[in-house]
Design a protein around this motif. Structure first.
Motif, mmCIF file in Angstrom:
data_model
loop_
_atom_site.group_PDB
_atom_site.id
_atom_site.type_symbol
_atom_site.label_atom_id
_atom_site.label_comp_id
_atom_site.label_asym_id
_atom_site.label_seq_id
_atom_site.Cartn_x
_atom_site.Cartn_y
_atom_site.Cartn_z
ATOM 1 N N UNK A 276 0.863 -1.180 0.000
ATOM 2 C CA UNK A 276 0.000 0.000 0.000
ATOM 3 C C UNK A 276 0.901 1.232 0.000
ATOM 4 N N UNK A 277 0.767 2.062 -1.019
ATOM 5 C CA UNK A 277 1.610 3.241 -1.160
ATOM 6 C C UNK A 277 0.756 4.497 -1.151
ATOM 7 N N UNK A 278 1.002 5.357 -0.194
ATOM 8 C CA UNK A 278 0.316 6.643 -0.107
ATOM 9 C C UNK A 278 1.209 7.732 -0.670
ATOM 10 N N UNK A 279 0.552 8.752 -1.243
ATOM 11 C CA UNK A 279 1.330 9.836 -1.813
ATOM 12 C C UNK A 279 0.507 11.090 -1.974
ATOM 13 N N UNK A 280 1.011 12.000 -2.764
ATOM 14 C CA UNK A 280 0.339 13.268 -3.029
ATOM 15 C C UNK A 280 0.078 13.388 -4.517
ATOM 16 N N UNK A 281 -0.861 14.270 -4.853
ATOM 17 C CA UNK A 281 -1.155 14.497 -6.267
ATOM 18 C C UNK A 281 -2.642 14.493 -6.526
ATOM 19 N N UNK A 282 -3.047 13.734 -7.528
ATOM 20 C CA UNK A 282 -4.444 13.696 -7.945
ATOM 21 C C UNK A 282 -5.305 12.906 -6.963
ATOM 22 N N UNK A 308 10.149 -5.332 12.163
ATOM 23 C CA UNK A 308 9.211 -6.390 12.543
ATOM 24 C C UNK A 308 8.608 -7.005 11.281
ATOM 25 N N UNK A 309 8.957 -8.268 10.936
ATOM 26 C CA UNK A 309 8.453 -8.883 9.703
ATOM 27 C C UNK A 309 6.933 -8.963 9.645
ATOM 28 N N UNK A 310 6.290 -8.956 10.780
ATOM 29 C CA UNK A 310 4.831 -9.062 10.778
ATOM 30 C C UNK A 310 4.161 -7.708 10.625
ATOM 31 N N UNK A 311 4.954 -6.650 10.723
ATOM 32 C CA UNK A 311 4.393 -5.311 10.644
ATOM 33 C C UNK A 311 3.896 -5.015 9.230
ATOM 34 N N UNK A 312 2.695 -4.508 9.117
ATOM 35 C CA UNK A 312 2.134 -4.124 7.821
ATOM 36 C C UNK A 312 1.865 -2.637 7.853
ATOM 37 N N UNK A 313 2.646 -1.861 7.126
ATOM 38 C CA UNK A 313 2.520 -0.403 7.146
ATOM 39 C C UNK A 313 2.487 0.131 5.730
ATOM 40 N N UNK A 314 1.785 1.249 5.571
ATOM 41 C CA UNK A 314 1.785 1.898 4.270
ATOM 42 C C UNK A 314 3.206 2.322 3.911
ATOM 43 N N UNK A 315 3.515 2.235 2.637
ATOM 44 C CA UNK A 315 4.796 2.692 2.092
ATOM 45 C C UNK A 315 5.989 1.893 2.612
ATOM 46 N N UNK A 316 5.743 0.697 3.119
ATOM 47 C CA UNK A 316 6.812 -0.148 3.627
ATOM 48 C C UNK A 316 6.659 -1.561 3.079
#
Length: 376
Positions: A276-282, A308-316
């Motif tokens: 999951x990748x968050x960003x700026x723009x449209x 942490x291999x179990x960690x689920x984060x945006x942009x990671x």
């Protein structure tokens, strides 16, 4: 210091070279610079040659303001008068500067620059005064009497630019004019052209394979690929968020496509699961195709053991090193999970990570460094 019949450059160019076919439309306003980027063989030089009149049109028309320079009857020319005559090569008032200066070897720098005004009927003394002024503008005062053989490559290219501009063209065509220069001289030439463009008041078409040329000089950019323009718009948009893998490679950025999961986030697939990748723009519509773009240098890497291999984060995300390649100032990492995604790390970081094939790493990119757009 412009031609007498200036105006917008409006060209529909269909031209053939052997089996290669160029089919593009370009419009460049007065005082505007349009950069056309593409690799060798994409048709860049053919486009300029057709506009300059050095290569025949298969179909189309070339117009500067109200003047028709070239026209074929095989397509609808719209507002162009069907009875208009094609302008002779010597009267087109098109300035063309290429990679090589092509100066007259037997003429001094001053005489080379004065050649254009003299050919247009200007008196010898007046032409020399104008030539001296242009040599001063390009920083060559004191070198007026030197022959090309006594000048450096950068100085010769400055003379060539002065010669083109002294003829007061209605349009300026630049065909990779910095490609044959060393880095320092090319930077100086870019500054020089940038300084002159504001006073020219004429349309300028710059073809190049180097995005830096477009960033420094152009208002708009167009990506030319296999004879067709695949994307065009403001330079920041075209190079900041390319629409195709080819354009992304040319701009030196990562382009990933997926599905919008929020107004500012895109989910892209990967061999080890989605990212999951968050960003700026449209602003995006959830559930619609979307794309993300970011620089390889904006990605931060660290050893996976420190995350942490179990960690689920945006942009990671995590990945195993598939290959390591030299990159400017460091090393480029490609992973098994995302073979089309490049990560550039500085040399010091690469040493600290003790990189090798198979190393497992954790990656992160800041949302501010990611551009998101609806994918068309």
């Amino acid at each position: 210091m412009t031609g007498t019949n200036g105006g917008e450059l409006d060209a529909r160019v269909v031209a053939e070279v052997g089996d290669f076919r160029l089919d593009v439309e370009v419009a460049v306003a007065a005082s505007e610079v349009l950069a056309v980027l593409g690799p060798n063989g994409s048709g860049k030089s053919t486009l300029l040659a057709a506009i300059a009149g050095h290569h025949p049109l298969t179909a189309g028309a070339v117009r500067i303001g109200e003047r028709v320079l070239s026209r074929t009857p095989t397509i609808d020319t719209g507002a162009i008068d069907a009875g208009a005559a094609e302008v002779d090569l010597a009267e087109r008032s098109v300035g063309l500067l290429g990679q090589h200066p092509l100066l007259f070897p037997h003429l001094t720098a001053l005489e080379n620059v004065a050649f254009g005004p003299r050919a247009q009927g200007m008196a010898k003394r007046e032409a020399r005064v104008a030539a001296s002024d242009w040599l001063d503008r390009v920083g060559l005062t004191g070198l007026e009497r030197r022959l090309p053989s006594a000048l450096s490559g950068g100085q010769q290219q400055r003379v060539a630019l002065a010669r083109v501009l002294a003829a007061q063209p209605d349009v300026l065509l630049l065909d990779e004019p910095f490609a044959a220069l060393d880095v320092q001289t090319a930077a100086a030439m870019r500054r020089l052209v940038a300084e002159q463009r504001s006073t020219l008041g004429i349309p300028t078409l710059l073809v190049t394979h180097d995005p830096l040329d477009a960033i420094v000089l152009a208002d708009r950019a167009a990506i030319l690929h296999t004879g067709r323009i695949v994307q065009q718009g403001p330079t920041a948009e075209v190079l900041g968020h390319p629409r195709t893998p080819f354009a992304a490679a040319l701009a030196g950025v990562n382009l990933l496509t997926g599905v919008a999961i929020a107004r500012d986030a895109v989910r892209v697939a990967g061999a080890s699961g989605p990212i999951a990748l968050r960003g700026t723009g449209e602003a995006l519509r959830v559930g619609t195709p979307a794309s993300v773009v970011f620089s390889p240098a904006s990605v931060h890497a660290r050893a996976a053991a420190s995350a942490d291999p179990s960690q689920s984060a945006d942009n990671a995300w995590f990945g195993a090193v598939a290959s390591l390649e030299p990159a400017r100032g460091g090393v480029r990492i490609v992973t098994d999970e995302h073979p089309d995604l490049a990560i550039d790390v500085p040399s010091t970081a690469a040493v600290a990570l003790d990189l090798s094939t198979g190393s497992r790493l954790a990656f992160h990119v800041a949302p501010a460094d990611v551009s998101v757009r609806t994918h068309s």
